[in-house]
Enzyme design. Structure first.
Site, PDB file in Angstrom:
ATOM      1  CG  ASP A  41      -1.743  -1.259   1.354  1.00  0.00           C
ATOM      2  OD1 ASP A  41      -2.074  -1.869   0.330  1.00  0.00           O
ATOM      3  OD2 ASP A  41      -2.034  -1.668   2.499  1.00  0.00           O
ATOM      4  NE  ARG A  61      -3.897  -3.954   0.597  1.00  0.00           N
ATOM      5  CZ  ARG A  61      -3.601  -4.744   1.622  1.00  0.00           C
ATOM      6  NH1 ARG A  61      -4.197  -5.921   1.759  1.00  0.00           N
ATOM      7  NH2 ARG A  61      -2.717  -4.355   2.520  1.00  0.00           N
TER       8      ARG A  61
END
Length: 334
Positions: A176, A232
């Site tokens: 991330d 995501r």
């Protein structure tokens, strides 16, 4: 899709970063130099930032001489209109090794609006899968970074809130590593994945359909040492678009992940437009990602959108002496 048009169009509509009175009266920026060797106004970057008055209305150019600056740096919310600039990102390094808290671990935190960063390496050297260790956190409006290297592992760049622009930046990480809820445009940036276990380039955190936020990657390049995905959803309405971007074979065929929550599949928007390279084949993407964008978005992306940078300051050509409180070769803060 009107919202995503807004995401890119806002770079055209933003006002100038110069405050009205400063734009009319200031012909030159205030110059502060930082040099670890003691030949500047300050030896520490934070001391130079602290010297800027609260509620500042003048353009301040902090020139950082080459060196490794081991500091946790914060640009407070009441000190807008600061430019922090090196001369070469490879030789001007802001470094930290904090971890464990996504807000507090950042090496550089920008809370002030109208900030510009140029020719800097901003890094967090902590490396452990599953542990947050931010290099750069931005939680303010109208912020831009040019020719910078932003290096970390997990949550490298916390693009937390506000409108931001990145150009020709190198951003490296694993899990991330571009995350947050900013409305941000990345142009001609190089994204590099490092993961040993799992890699997701983005984790965009849009929480509701009314928020005009999201990440747009335009003309970028993706490389890596291990395979990974494009993104995501940190938030249920996560929005990310890659356009005209080179994707190497590090991008897994599925492209995207729902973070274990199938309910987000119907609310996220993940788009790809005219990307190329071995990792850009959309034929095996997850079926809930947007393989094709509406014509209105395609038309907008192909337009000349150079006006998006109208709010970003150019590098000053003229300088005037720094604040009277600063003395040359000051050592009181060393």
């Amino acid at each position: 899709m009107a919202a995503f048009i807004f995401l890119i169009a806002l770079f055209t509509l933003m006002p100038s970063t110069l405050p009205a009175d400063a734009a009319e009266t200031s012909e030159a920026a205030l110059l502060i130099t930082v040099d670890r060797s003691g030949k500047g106004n300050y030896e520490k970057i934070q001391d130079a930032i602290d010297a800027v008055p609260s509620n500042n209305k003048e353009v301040v150019f902090i020139l950082v001489k080459p060196g490794i600056y081991e500091e946790k740096i914060v640009v407070p919310a009441d000190k807008p209109f600061i430019t922090l600039s090196g001369s070469n990102a490879n030789s001007t390094i802001l470094t930290g090794n904090d971890s464990g808290n996504i807000i507090e671990s950042a090496t550089l935190t920008v809370l002030a609006s109208d900030f510009v960063g140029r020719y800097l390496t901003i890094q967090n050297t902590f490396r452990k899968h599953g542990v947050q260790a931010v290099a750069l956190r931005i939680s303010s409006d109208r912020v831009a970074f040019f020719e910078c290297r932003i290096l970390g592992y997990q949550d490298t760049l916390l693009d937390e809130a506000g409108r931001h622009y990145y150009r020709n930046c190198y951003i490296e990480g694993a899990v991330d590593f571009i995350c947050g809820n900013g409305a941000s445009l990345f142009e001609r940036c190089h994204l590099h994945t490092l993961s040993e276990e799992f890699s997701a380039i983005t984790a965009q955190r849009r929480e509701s359909p009314t928020e005009e936020t999201g990440f747009t990657f335009l003309g970028c390049k993706i490389t890596g040492e291990r395979t990974g995905i494009l993104g995501r959803p940190w938030g249920p309405y996560s929005r990310v678009v890659f356009a005209f971007t080179y994707m190497s074979n590090v991008i897994l065929p599925r492209g995207w992940d729902d973070w274990g929550d199938a309910s987000k599949r119907s609310t996220v928007f993940y788009g790809e437009y005219k990307c190329y390279g071995a990792g850009a084949n959309v034929s095996r993407r997850v079926e809930w990602s947007q393989k094709h964008m509406p014509e209105e978005v395609k038309l907008f992306l192909t337009k000349n959108i150079s006006g998006r940078r109208s709010w970003i300051r150019s590098t000053p050509k003229h300088f005037k002496k720094s604040f009277a409180a600063i003395s040359i070769n000051s050592t009181q803060h060393s």
